[in-house]
Design a protein around this motif. Sequence first.
Motif, PDB file in Angstrom:
ATOM      1  N   PHE A  37       0.843  -1.185   0.000  1.00 35.06           N
ATOM      2  CA  PHE A  37       0.000   0.000   0.000  1.00 35.06           C
ATOM      3  C   PHE A  37       0.878   1.235   0.000  1.00 35.06           C
ATOM      4  CE2 PHE A  37       0.301  -0.689   4.595  1.00 35.06           C
ATOM      5  CZ  PHE A  37       0.397   0.586   5.129  1.00 35.06           C
ATOM      6  N   TYR A  38       0.333   2.309  -0.561  1.00 34.74           N
ATOM      7  CA  TYR A  38       1.054   3.567  -0.691  1.00 34.74           C
ATOM      8  C   TYR A  38       0.552   4.508   0.391  1.00 34.74           C
ATOM      9  CZ  TYR A  38       2.562   1.596  -5.064  1.00 34.74           C
ATOM     10  OH  TYR A  38       3.117   0.774  -6.008  1.00 34.74           O
ATOM     11  N   ARG A  39       1.443   4.918   1.263  1.00 32.60           N
ATOM     12  CA  ARG A  39       1.056   5.721   2.413  1.00 32.60           C
ATOM     13  C   ARG A  39       0.543   7.097   2.022  1.00 32.60           C
ATOM     14  NH1 ARG A  39       5.498   5.660   6.759  1.00 32.60           N
ATOM     15  NH2 ARG A  39       3.783   6.356   8.074  1.00 32.60           N
ATOM     16  N   SER A  40       0.937   7.620   0.881  1.00 27.94           N
ATOM     17  CA  SER A  40       0.498   8.959   0.475  1.00 27.94           C
ATOM     18  C   SER A  40      -0.771   8.920  -0.378  1.00 27.94           C
ATOM     19  CB  SER A  40       1.622   9.643  -0.312  1.00 27.94           C
ATOM     20  OG  SER A  40       1.907   8.899  -1.474  1.00 27.94           O
ATOM     21  N   SER A  41      -1.301   7.742  -0.565  1.00 21.44           N
ATOM     22  CA  SER A  41      -2.455   7.565  -1.444  1.00 21.44           C
ATOM     23  C   SER A  41      -3.738   8.070  -0.792  1.00 21.44           C
ATOM     24  CB  SER A  41      -2.607   6.081  -1.769  1.00 21.44           C
ATOM     25  OG  SER A  41      -3.789   5.844  -2.470  1.00 21.44           O
ATOM     26  N   ASP A  42      -4.640   8.534  -1.630  1.00 21.42           N
ATOM     27  CA  ASP A  42      -5.971   8.908  -1.155  1.00 21.42           C
ATOM     28  C   ASP A  42      -6.888   7.693  -1.084  1.00 21.42           C
ATOM     29  OD1 ASP A  42      -5.313  11.573  -0.913  1.00 21.42           O
ATOM     30  OD2 ASP A  42      -5.950  12.057  -2.951  1.00 21.42           O
ATOM     31  N   LYS A  43      -6.418   6.582  -1.624  1.00 28.85           N
ATOM     32  CA  LYS A  43      -7.199   5.344  -1.605  1.00 28.85           C
ATOM     33  C   LYS A  43      -7.369   4.878  -0.150  1.00 28.85           C
ATOM     34  CE  LYS A  43      -6.921   0.592  -3.182  1.00 28.85           C
ATOM     35  NZ  LYS A  43      -6.063  -0.399  -3.824  1.00 28.85           N
ATOM     36  N   PRO A  44      -8.562   4.466   0.230  1.00 25.70           N
ATOM     37  CA  PRO A  44      -8.771   4.017   1.616  1.00 25.70           C
ATOM     38  C   PRO A  44      -7.949   2.761   1.924  1.00 25.70           C
ATOM     39  CG  PRO A  44     -10.853   4.075   0.382  1.00 25.70           C
ATOM     40  CD  PRO A  44      -9.763   4.408  -0.578  1.00 25.70           C
ATOM     41  N   TYR A  45      -7.380   2.763   3.073  1.00 26.10           N
ATOM     42  CA  TYR A  45      -6.638   1.598   3.547  1.00 26.10           C
ATOM     43  C   TYR A  45      -7.615   0.574   4.113  1.00 26.10           C
ATOM     44  CZ  TYR A  45      -2.580   4.787   3.857  1.00 26.10           C
ATOM     45  OH  TYR A  45      -1.586   5.685   3.611  1.00 26.10           O
ATOM     46  N   THR A  46      -7.175  -0.690   4.156  1.00 23.01           N
ATOM     47  CA  THR A  46      -7.931  -1.684   4.906  1.00 23.01           C
ATOM     48  C   THR A  46      -7.672  -1.410   6.388  1.00 23.01           C
ATOM     49  OG1 THR A  46      -6.117  -3.275   5.032  1.00 23.01           O
ATOM     50  CG2 THR A  46      -7.548  -3.405   3.079  1.00 23.01           C
ATOM     51  N   CYS A  50      -4.396   0.368   8.031  1.00 24.46           N
ATOM     52  CA  CYS A  50      -4.506   1.518   8.938  1.00 24.46           C
ATOM     53  C   CYS A  50      -3.683   1.288  10.199  1.00 24.46           C
ATOM     54  CB  CYS A  50      -5.957   1.774   9.319  1.00 24.46           C
ATOM     55  SG  CYS A  50      -6.921   2.545   8.020  1.00 24.46           S
ATOM     56  N   ALA A  51      -3.746   0.072  10.727  1.00 28.34           N
ATOM     57  CA  ALA A  51      -2.980  -0.255  11.933  1.00 28.34           C
ATOM     58  C   ALA A  51      -1.480  -0.180  11.653  1.00 28.34           C
ATOM     59  CB  ALA A  51      -3.363  -1.638  12.446  1.00 28.34           C
ATOM     60  N   ILE A  52      -1.055  -0.741  10.521  1.00 26.21           N
ATOM     61  CA  ILE A  52       0.365  -0.697  10.153  1.00 26.21           C
ATOM     62  C   ILE A  52       0.814   0.749   9.982  1.00 26.21           C
ATOM     63  CG2 ILE A  52       2.041  -1.283   8.362  1.00 26.21           C
ATOM     64  CD1 ILE A  52       0.301  -3.834   7.833  1.00 26.21           C
ATOM     65  N   ASP A  53       0.013   1.535   9.268  1.00 31.33           N
ATOM     66  CA  ASP A  53       0.361   2.935   9.040  1.00 31.33           C
ATOM     67  C   ASP A  53       0.406   3.726  10.341  1.00 31.33           C
ATOM     68  OD1 ASP A  53       0.864   5.153   7.101  1.00 31.33           O
ATOM     69  OD2 ASP A  53      -0.977   5.914   8.027  1.00 31.33           O
ATOM     70  N   SER A  54      -0.508   3.442  11.263  1.00 32.79           N
ATOM     71  CA  SER A  54      -0.521   4.190  12.520  1.00 32.79           C
ATOM     72  C   SER A  54       0.739   3.939  13.338  1.00 32.79           C
ATOM     73  CB  SER A  54      -1.770   3.865  13.349  1.00 32.79           C
ATOM     74  OG  SER A  54      -1.701   2.569  13.891  1.00 32.79           O
ATOM     75  N   VAL A  55       1.231   2.699  13.313  1.00 36.06           N
ATOM     76  CA  VAL A  55       2.477   2.392  14.027  1.00 36.06           C
ATOM     77  C   VAL A  55       3.650   3.105  13.362  1.00 36.06           C
ATOM     78  CG1 VAL A  55       4.124   0.560  14.569  1.00 36.06           C
ATOM     79  CG2 VAL A  55       1.708   0.192  14.967  1.00 36.06           C
ATOM     80  N   LEU A  56       3.723   3.024  12.042  1.00 35.71           N
ATOM     81  CA  LEU A  56       4.824   3.682  11.338  1.00 35.71           C
ATOM     82  C   LEU A  56       4.794   5.190  11.549  1.00 35.71           C
ATOM     83  CD1 LEU A  56       4.807   1.674   7.988  1.00 35.71           C
ATOM     84  CD2 LEU A  56       6.417   1.458   9.894  1.00 35.71           C
ATOM     85  N   SER A  57       3.617   5.777  11.545  1.00 34.86           N
ATOM     86  CA  SER A  57       3.493   7.222  11.776  1.00 34.86           C
ATOM     87  C   SER A  57       3.883   7.595  13.194  1.00 34.86           C
ATOM     88  CB  SER A  57       2.063   7.682  11.500  1.00 34.86           C
ATOM     89  OG  SER A  57       1.751   7.509  10.134  1.00 34.86           O
ATOM     90  N   ALA A  58       3.484   6.784  14.164  1.00 31.67           N
ATOM     91  CA  ALA A  58       3.798   7.073  15.564  1.00 31.67           C
ATOM     92  C   ALA A  58       5.299   6.976  15.829  1.00 31.67           C
ATOM     93  CB  ALA A  58       3.037   6.123  16.486  1.00 31.67           C
ATOM     94  N   LEU A  59       5.962   6.054  15.156  1.00 34.61           N
ATOM     95  CA  LEU A  59       7.400   5.907  15.349  1.00 34.61           C
ATOM     96  C   LEU A  59       8.172   7.075  14.754  1.00 34.61           C
ATOM     97  CD1 LEU A  59       7.895   2.116  14.605  1.00 34.61           C
ATOM     98  CD2 LEU A  59       7.898   3.261  16.823  1.00 34.61           C
ATOM     99  N   GLU A  60       7.598   7.728  13.750  1.00 32.05           N
ATOM    100  CA  GLU A  60       8.206   8.876  13.081  1.00 32.05           C
ATOM    101  C   GLU A  60       9.616   8.574  12.596  1.00 32.05           C
ATOM    102  OE1 GLU A  60       7.914  12.150  15.759  1.00 32.05           O
ATOM    103  OE2 GLU A  60       5.769  12.356  15.451  1.00 32.05           O
ATOM    104  N   GLU A  61       9.923   7.290  12.414  1.00 31.29           N
ATOM    105  CA  GLU A  61      11.249   6.901  11.945  1.00 31.29           C
ATOM    106  C   GLU A  61      11.188   6.323  10.540  1.00 31.29           C
ATOM    107  OE1 GLU A  61      12.940   4.237  14.770  1.00 31.29           O
ATOM    108  OE2 GLU A  61      12.679   5.621  16.421  1.00 31.29           O
ATOM    109  N   ASP A  62      10.000   6.152  10.036  1.00 30.43           N
ATOM    110  CA  ASP A  62       9.856   5.516   8.734  1.00 30.43           C
ATOM    111  C   ASP A  62       8.950   6.369   7.874  1.00 30.43           C
ATOM    112  OD1 ASP A  62       9.337   3.902   6.540  1.00 30.43           O
ATOM    113  OD2 ASP A  62       9.459   2.085   7.719  1.00 30.43           O
ATOM    114  N   ASP A  63       9.527   6.969   6.870  1.00 32.23           N
ATOM    115  CA  ASP A  63       8.726   7.809   5.984  1.00 32.23           C
ATOM    116  C   ASP A  63       8.606   7.189   4.595  1.00 32.23           C
ATOM    117  OD1 ASP A  63      11.307   8.173   5.167  1.00 32.23           O
ATOM    118  OD2 ASP A  63      11.272  10.366   5.271  1.00 32.23           O
TER     119      ASP A  63
END
Length: 80
Positions: A37-46, A50-63
């Motif tokens: 999945f593409y994190r910058s996409s406007d396409k809705p995540y499953t 969403c859970a994977i993206d929320s962890v990556l966003s919270a860590l702020e170490e993976d862009d």
Amino acid sequence: EASVQVYDNVFTPLACDALSSLALEHRERANGSSSLFYRSSDKPYTALECAIDSVLSALEEDDAEVVEYWSRHEYVNIDA
């Protein structure tokens, strides 16, 4: 050199149960293949994405723009 970091208690036990069910559903849909999945996409995540993206966003170490994930048919312990 990249290193592996492990974080405990990121999700509540109830959320872990839900994510486990979602991973099982993903395993059946993907039939052993990985998913992207593409994190910058406007396409809705499953919900799982969403859970994977929320962890990556919270860590702020993976862009990374692209995230690859997969589910296995059996548990395999991978030593860090």
